[in-house]
Design a protein around this motif. Sequence first.
Motif, PDB file in Angstrom:
ATOM      1  N   MET A   1       0.353   7.218  -6.185  1.00  0.00           N
ATOM      2  CA  MET A   1      -0.855   8.044  -6.309  1.00  0.00           C
ATOM      3  C   MET A   1      -0.565   9.507  -5.993  1.00  0.00           C
ATOM      4  N   THR A   2       0.297   9.731  -5.025  1.00  0.00           N
ATOM      5  CA  THR A   2       0.633  11.111  -4.657  1.00  0.00           C
ATOM      6  C   THR A   2       1.353  11.814  -5.798  1.00  0.00           C
TER       7      THR A   2
ATOM      8  N   ALA B   1      -1.379  15.689 -11.910  1.00  0.00           N
ATOM      9  CA  ALA B   1      -2.736  15.952 -12.406  1.00  0.00           C
ATOM     10  C   ALA B   1      -3.184  17.358 -12.024  1.00  0.00           C
ATOM     11  N   GLU B   2      -2.908  17.728 -10.787  1.00  0.00           N
ATOM     12  CA  GLU B   2      -3.304  19.059 -10.328  1.00  0.00           C
ATOM     13  C   GLU B   2      -2.550  20.131 -11.113  1.00  0.00           C
TER      14      GLU B   2
ATOM     15  N   PHE C   1       0.819  -1.210   0.000  1.00  0.00           N
ATOM     16  CA  PHE C   1       0.000   0.000   0.000  1.00  0.00           C
ATOM     17  C   PHE C   1       0.856   1.265   0.000  1.00  0.00           C
ATOM     18  N   LYS C   2       1.935   1.252   0.760  1.00  0.00           N
ATOM     19  CA  LYS C   2       2.816   2.435   0.830  1.00  0.00           C
ATOM     20  C   LYS C   2       3.318   2.822  -0.552  1.00  0.00           C
TER      21      LYS C   2
ATOM     22  N   HIS D   1      -7.582  15.593 -14.311  1.00  0.00           N
ATOM     23  CA  HIS D   1      -7.582  14.638 -13.203  1.00  0.00           C
ATOM     24  C   HIS D   1      -8.047  13.252 -13.613  1.00  0.00           C
ATOM     25  N   PRO D   2      -7.468  12.241 -12.998  1.00  0.00           N
ATOM     26  CA  PRO D   2      -7.856  10.867 -13.335  1.00  0.00           C
ATOM     27  C   PRO D   2      -9.127  10.438 -12.590  1.00  0.00           C
ATOM     28  N   GLU D   3      -9.770   9.421 -13.092  1.00  0.00           N
ATOM     29  CA  GLU D   3     -10.716   8.628 -12.303  1.00  0.00           C
ATOM     30  C   GLU D   3      -9.905   7.437 -11.867  1.00  0.00           C
ATOM     31  N   TRP D   4      -9.865   7.174 -10.566  1.00  0.00           N
ATOM     32  CA  TRP D   4      -8.995   6.076 -10.148  1.00  0.00           C
ATOM     33  C   TRP D   4      -9.481   5.407  -8.887  1.00  0.00           C
ATOM     34  N   SER D   5      -9.011   4.176  -8.726  1.00  0.00           N
ATOM     35  CA  SER D   5      -9.366   3.433  -7.524  1.00  0.00           C
ATOM     36  C   SER D   5      -8.136   2.690  -7.033  1.00  0.00           C
ATOM     37  N   ASN D   6      -8.166   2.388  -5.763  1.00  0.00           N
ATOM     38  CA  ASN D   6      -7.042   1.704  -5.131  1.00  0.00           C
ATOM     39  C   ASN D   6      -7.578   0.660  -4.158  1.00  0.00           C
ATOM     40  N   ILE D   7      -7.028  -0.534  -4.273  1.00  0.00           N
ATOM     41  CA  ILE D   7      -7.250  -1.568  -3.260  1.00  0.00           C
ATOM     42  C   ILE D   7      -5.883  -2.114  -2.892  1.00  0.00           C
TER      43      ILE D   7
ATOM     44  N   PHE E   1       0.398   4.141  -2.688  1.00  0.00           N
ATOM     45  CA  PHE E   1      -0.039   5.497  -2.367  1.00  0.00           C
ATOM     46  C   PHE E   1       1.038   6.531  -2.695  1.00  0.00           C
TER      47      PHE E   1
ATOM     48  N   ALA F   1      -1.231  12.548  -8.380  1.00  0.00           N
ATOM     49  CA  ALA F   1      -2.117  13.642  -7.945  1.00  0.00           C
ATOM     50  C   ALA F   1      -1.467  15.004  -8.181  1.00  0.00           C
TER      51      ALA F   1
END
Lengths: 95, 95
Positions: free
Chosen positions: B45-46, B52-53, B38-39, B58-64, B42, B49
Motif C-alpha cells: 500500500m505504501t 499515486a501521489e 499485514f506487514k 488516487h485509488p479507492e481502496w480497502s485493506n483487511i 501495508f 500511495a
Amino acid sequence: MIARLTANERDEALAALVGWAPVKDRDAMTRTFMFADFKEAFAFMTRVALAAEKMDHHPEWSNIYKTVTITLSTHEANGLTRRDIDLAKIIDGFV
Amino acid sequence: MIARLTANERDEALAALVGWAPVKDRDAMTRTFMFADFKEAFAFMTRVALAAEKMDHHPEWSNIYKTVTITLSTHEANGLTRRDIDLAKIIDGFV
C-alpha cells in the motif's frame, strides 16, 4: 482467547470515545476521518498501521483521497473487545 | 479534462491487464491482492500511495489484514481513463 465486551462494557466504552459509532448488524464500531488531502490521509494511515502491527490487532479500513474509514472488531472474539477500544484510543491520538 | 475511454478502448485495456475486473453498475475496475500478512500488505500500500501521489491520481481502496482491494476510476471523468490503466500497470509492477 479474548472475551467480547458485555453490552454494558460496550456502551460505556463507546460513550467514552468521540466519533465512533456502532456498526449496523455487527458487533463492531466505525469512525470516518477527513484530512486536508491524500498525503495527510496516508500519513495518518501509516501511523495507524505501525500501531496496529505493534499491538498485533489490525483495522478494517478504506481510503478515498482524503477520507479514511476505520472499522474495528476482534476477529477471534467475533465482536468488540478491549483491544478495539485500546486501538481506537491510539488512533484518536493521531488526529 | 481527461476523456473517458471508449467502450473499445476500455475492453482492450482490461483484456491487457491481469486480474482487473469491471465493477458492476459503474465505469471502474477492481482487483484484490493477497499477501503473506499485514506487514506485506501495508508495504504494498505504501508503494501504491507514493506512486499515486506522484501521478496525482488516487485509488479507492480497502485493506483487511493481508487483503488489499483497489478500485480505479477517474473522478473528474466519471469513469475509466488512461490514467487508471497507467496506475493499474504501476500497481501490478509491485506484486
